[in-house]
Design an enzyme around this catalytic site. Structure first.
Site, PDB file in Angstrom:
ATOM      1  N   GLU A  86       9.648   1.197  11.071  1.00 24.71           N
ATOM      2  CA  GLU A  86      10.629   2.268  10.860  1.00 24.71           C
ATOM      3  C   GLU A  86       9.854   3.561  10.986  1.00 24.71           C
ATOM      4  O   GLU A  86       9.146   3.969  10.066  1.00 24.71           O
ATOM      5  CB  GLU A  86      11.290   2.116   9.483  1.00 24.71           C
ATOM      6  CG  GLU A  86      12.606   2.873   9.362  1.00 24.71           C
ATOM      7  CD  GLU A  86      12.419   4.281   8.870  1.00 24.71           C
ATOM      8  OE1 GLU A  86      12.393   5.200   9.733  1.00 24.71           O
ATOM      9  OE2 GLU A  86      12.287   4.484   7.664  1.00 24.71           O
ATOM     10  N   LYS A 132       0.862  -1.174   0.000  1.00 23.57           N
ATOM     11  CA  LYS A 132       0.000   0.000   0.000  1.00 23.57           C
ATOM     12  C   LYS A 132       0.902   1.228   0.000  1.00 23.57           C
ATOM     13  O   LYS A 132       1.426   1.636   1.023  1.00 23.57           O
ATOM     14  CB  LYS A 132      -0.889   0.002   1.260  1.00 23.57           C
ATOM     15  CG  LYS A 132      -2.179   0.841   1.138  1.00 23.57           C
ATOM     16  CD  LYS A 132      -1.967   2.337   0.978  1.00 23.57           C
ATOM     17  CE  LYS A 132      -1.490   2.959   2.279  1.00 23.57           C
ATOM     18  NZ  LYS A 132      -1.368   4.470   2.131  1.00 23.57           N
ATOM     19  N   GLU A 189       9.508  16.407  14.860  1.00 27.57           N
ATOM     20  CA  GLU A 189      10.123  16.311  13.543  1.00 27.57           C
ATOM     21  C   GLU A 189       9.719  17.526  12.722  1.00 27.57           C
ATOM     22  O   GLU A 189       8.527  17.820  12.571  1.00 27.57           O
ATOM     23  CB  GLU A 189       9.661  15.041  12.828  1.00 27.57           C
ATOM     24  CG  GLU A 189      10.484  13.821  13.130  1.00 27.57           C
ATOM     25  CD  GLU A 189      10.196  12.688  12.161  1.00 27.57           C
ATOM     26  OE1 GLU A 189      11.095  12.319  11.390  1.00 27.57           O
ATOM     27  OE2 GLU A 189       9.067  12.173  12.192  1.00 27.57           O
ATOM     28  N   CYS A 211      13.144  10.952   7.725  1.00 25.91           N
ATOM     29  CA  CYS A 211      13.211  10.573   9.144  1.00 25.91           C
ATOM     30  C   CYS A 211      14.637  10.619   9.663  1.00 25.91           C
ATOM     31  O   CYS A 211      14.860  10.732  10.869  1.00 25.91           O
ATOM     32  CB  CYS A 211      12.608   9.187   9.349  1.00 25.91           C
ATOM     33  SG  CYS A 211      13.338   7.913   8.303  1.00 25.91           S
TER      34      CYS A 211
END
Length: 486
Positions: free
Chosen positions: A257, A181, A388, A291
């Protein structure tokens, strides 16, 4: 051929059991160009029923695929590697169109992501167990490695090819089938990849692609099915935690992750030219939408002013524009929400006392642009040091001692990547041992390497992708006790 030519209309649909097919209800959604918010393409919007069809195809193909010779599996990956390499320019343009990154950088992702196919084409023939005598005698111990079975892969929008290849590569090598997906913002590169793998000889049903705007329904549908045995997800920590809870009912194996909050430590003995160069790599890869991106610049106070000045000069010299325009260094962010988030973090930091060295504001529309930005004097507890950023912003906070630097670096729930610049070998060893991160880059701003285990600790997830460890995520171990009689 141009980027979109890789995807003729019949390939802008679901890929199930080796066939391109419409969604069950015929629904579609638009994929937008983040440089101007125009419609690039329209793709199928899969439903729960489509997800079940995809898993049915993966399950039907699993036994035959697991029995396929490792060399044959490896050769298919190698063929796909060669096809991708021959189409680098077209794939880079396609990726740039749907994601925004400059074409040159997109070509770099194609090369990096493609290396996972080459690496795991070689690892396919190195899957092995062991044989030993039982310590007490009288029997032998045999271990066998087997493919874990059908997998679900959920990939993010920021690296549309590489995040797919580093999951698909080891799964194919191990003998697993899969349903993928891709992110709804960037499904086109994954659809193009499906076509390339089919051309390379991957059997029908081994790889199935379901594009959808309704990711929660798809994941819930598949993960409630006991036939699904493995889930690998790259994305936010919040979504990752939800998926881990969902996996509990069927005890599916998980690779997570997740988010990061990478510290970039610069000590007073560092080579500042190398530190600035490393900062540009660690911060500006993918416009900061990674990331692994350096999120917090922790700089020893004696060199903080000079480092901030040099970094500001480099960031201020970057050219912002469409990813497909020659000379562009920084493309658009993925959408308007991303611009709003970065704007809020920068504005709050400035209101809290930070100084803008360069940038500090969003670009003019209609695209989703934000100016490369350097901030100095950022308070340690500012939101921009806690969240982030996912944008081209470098906030600089100072420290006095090594112990203080380590404490600041580890003061986060995340633990993916970290960066250290120093010429002191003993300090390098101390920091590698004390920083609570899955990856530590020393005097480099680039940690990703297909031959290395990629992954984090704490809220950044678990499991490793790449390296010798990567294929183990897709293998189960069976122990066989062999009685030996005289």
């Amino acid at each position: 051929m141009s980027g979109l030519d890789l995807l003729p209309d019949h390939r802008r649909r679901l890929f199930i059991g080796g066939s391109w097919t419409d969604a069950e209800n015929g629904a579609t959604f638009d994929v937008l160009d983040p440089a101007d918010a125009s419609v690039l393409a329209t793709v199928a919007d899969g439903t729960a029923a489509d997800a079940r069809r995809a898993l049915d195809a993966a399950v039907a193909a699993q036994d035959d695929w697991a029995r396929t010779a490792p060399r044959e599996r490896g050769e298919i990956l190698r063929s796909a590697f060669e096809l991708i390499r021959s189409r680098t320019d077209d794939l880079a343009e396609l990726m740039s169109l749907e994601m925004g990154k400059p074409v040159k950088e997109a070509a770099g992702e194609v090369a990096y992501g493609n290396e996972f196919f080459r690496w795991f084409s070689e690892e396919a023939v190195r899957i092995h167990g062991r044989w030993m005598n039982a310590p007490a005698g009288g029997s032998r111990l045999l271990t066998i490695k087997k493919p874990v079975g059908p997998c679900l892969f959920v990939t993010p929008w920021n690296f549309p090819l590489a995040m797919g290849t580093r999951k698909i590569g080891p799964a194919v090598a191990a003998g697993c089938t899969m349903v993928v997906k891709p992110a709804d913002q960037t499904p086109l590169t994954m659809l193009a990849l499906a076509g390339i793998l089919a051309e390379a000889g991957l059997p029908d049903g081994v790889l199935n692609i379901v594009t959808t705007k309704d990711a929660p329904t798809m994941s819930e549908t598949l993960m409630s099915d006991p036939r699904l045995r493995k889930v690998s997800f790259t994305g936010s920590t919040a979504v990752g935690k939800h998926l881990v809870k969902q996996a509990a009912d069927q005890l599916q194996r998980m690779s997570m992750e997740l988010g990061g909050n990478a510290p970039f430590l610069v000590f007073e003995d560092a080579d500042l030219d190398a530190a600035v160069e490393g900062a540009m790599l660690a911060k500006m890869r993918n416009m900061g939408e990674a990331c692994t991106a350096a999120n917090r610049f922790l700089v020893q106070s004696s060199v903080a002013e000079e480092f901030g000045r040099r970094l500001g000069e480099r960031m201020g010299a970057l050219t912002v524009g469409r990813g497909q325009t020659e000379g562009t260094d920084v493309g658009p962010l993925i959408d308007d929400k991303a611009v709003d988030s970065v704007t809020k973090l920068v504005d709050e930091a400035v209101a809290g006392g930070a100084t803008v060295v360069v940038g500090g504001s969003a670009g003019e529309g209609p695209g989703y642009f934000y100016q490369p930005t350097v901030l100095t004097g950022v308070p340690q507890d500012a939101a921009i040091n806690r969240q982030e950023i996912f944008g081209p912003v470098a906030p600089i906070t100072t420290f006095e001692t090594e112990a203080e630097a380590v404490a600041q670096a580890n003061d986060t729930e995340y633990g993916l990547s970290s960066y250290v610049f120093t010429r002191d070998l003993a300090r390098t060893i101390r920091l590698a041992e004390s920083l609570a991160f899955g990856m530590v880059g020393v005097n480099t701003g680039l940690v990703s390497n297909v031959a290395a285990p990629f992954g984090g600790v704490k809220a950044s997830g678990y499991g490793r992708e790449g390296g010798f460890e990567g294929i183990e995520e897709y293998l189960d171990t069976t122990y066989v006790a062999l009685a030996v009689t005289d």
